[in-house]
Design an enzyme around this catalytic site. Structure first.
Site, PDB file in Angstrom:
ATOM      1  CE  LYS A  21      38.393  43.351  39.661  1.00 45.51           C
ATOM      2  NZ  LYS A  21      39.750  43.456  40.091  1.00 45.51           N
ATOM      3  CD  GLN A  58      42.750  42.670  42.384  1.00 44.60           C
ATOM      4  OE1 GLN A  58      41.655  42.857  41.072  1.00 44.60           O
ATOM      5  NE2 GLN A  58      42.359  42.951  42.659  1.00 44.60           N
ATOM      6  CG  ASP A  96      43.036  49.100  37.417  1.00 43.65           C
ATOM      7  OD1 ASP A  96      41.373  48.748  37.654  1.00 43.65           O
ATOM      8  OD2 ASP A  96      43.384  48.013  37.427  1.00 43.65           O
TER       9      ASP A  96
END
Length: 281
Positions: free
Chosen positions: A50, A94, A117
């Site tokens: 990322k 994460q 997200d």
């Protein structure tokens, strides 16, 4: 027949190039903060990828690496700080978190307008009611792949195998919003093969190697394999028995190189959208 293989790497590169072009016109760079807790090797690989994606797109990125023993309070303080920062448009924590952390509380703590997200209940609710929102990156990536290949779900039988909050449920909602006729399958579905054989578009998102075999798909179907598993040799594979299935269907995604790169690309798209919302365009 041999299937058309959907090249996720190529489509992701195209998508990121569009993001980079738009970012260059912004008055201020979009900013993404990524939080990683503990030393999960897979999580570390994803976070590194990322960071690279952000560099390619011209997006400013910060990483917050906390030790597994940092604790819930320390993690929540990082999120509170990032919520308040004007230079940070998107926040990603994460998952999975180490044992002892409350993942639900963490997701709730992230500002919905920075939830790139798409996991916050506010964004989930907006998705379910057809309002503008951040869509979870994996199902958003699948929809982008279908569009790029000229595959319209309208009027088609769409079967989603898997009912997770991250992929299965939002995938079903997106296909429904695109006017597909959607069936969601799971571990208690009776005669999974019979249901899958109805599918014009089949999305496999369970995490069980070779779950979808050639006798479970119909001729000419579109098969999207979201899962990431490992075979006996330790190589990455999906839920679909790729070789035999690819001889029967019209389109198929490989693992690796299919949905995975598009998931990361859609994170860049969501971060770009967050920056627009925050007046940086």
């Amino acid at each position: 027949m041999a299937a058309n293989v959907i090249d996720g790497k190529a489509l992701a590169a195209k998508c990121k190039a569009r993001v980079a072009q738009e970012v260059r016109s912004f008055s201020r760079r979009p900013g993404l903060a990524v939080i990683i807790v503990g030393d999960n090797p897979a999580s570390r690989t994803y976070v590194n990828s990322k960071r690279k994606d952000c560099e390619e797109c011209g997006i400013y990125s910060e990483e917050y690496a906390l030790p597994a023993e940092a604790g819930q309070d320390a993690l929540m303080e990082v999120i509170r700080t990032l919520n308040a920062r004007e230079d940070i448009d998107g926040i990603l924590c994460q998952l999975p978190l180490p044992e002892g952390y409350d993942e639900e509380a963490v997701l709730l703590a992230i500002d919905p307008d920075k939830d790139v997200d798409g996991f916050h209940p506010v964004n989930v609710g907006r998705l379910s009611t057809g309002q503008p929102c951040f869509v979870p990156c994996t199902p958003a990536g699948v929809m982008e792949m279908l569009r790029e290949c000229g595959i319209d779900p309208k009027g088609k039988e769409c079967v989603v195998v898997g009912r997770s909050n991250i992929v299965g449920k939002p995938m079903a909602m997106l296909l429904l919003a695109a006017h597909g006729t959607v069936t969601i399958c799971h571990s208690r579905t009776r005669d999974l093969g019979e249901v899958c054989r109805r599918a014009d578009i089949l999305v496999a998102a369970v995490g069980k190697r070779d779950l979808i075999t050639a006798d479970m798909v119909k001729e000419g179907a579109v098969v999207i394999d979201v899962a990431m598993n490992r075979n006996d040799a330790g190589k990455l594979c999906g839920d679909v028995d790729y070789g035999p299935v690819s001889e029967k269907v019209s389109y198929i995604t490989p693992v690796p190189g299919g949905v995975g790169p598009m998931t990361r690309a859609m994170l860049m798209v969501n971060t770009l959208e967050a920056a627009r919302r925050h007046g940086k365009a």
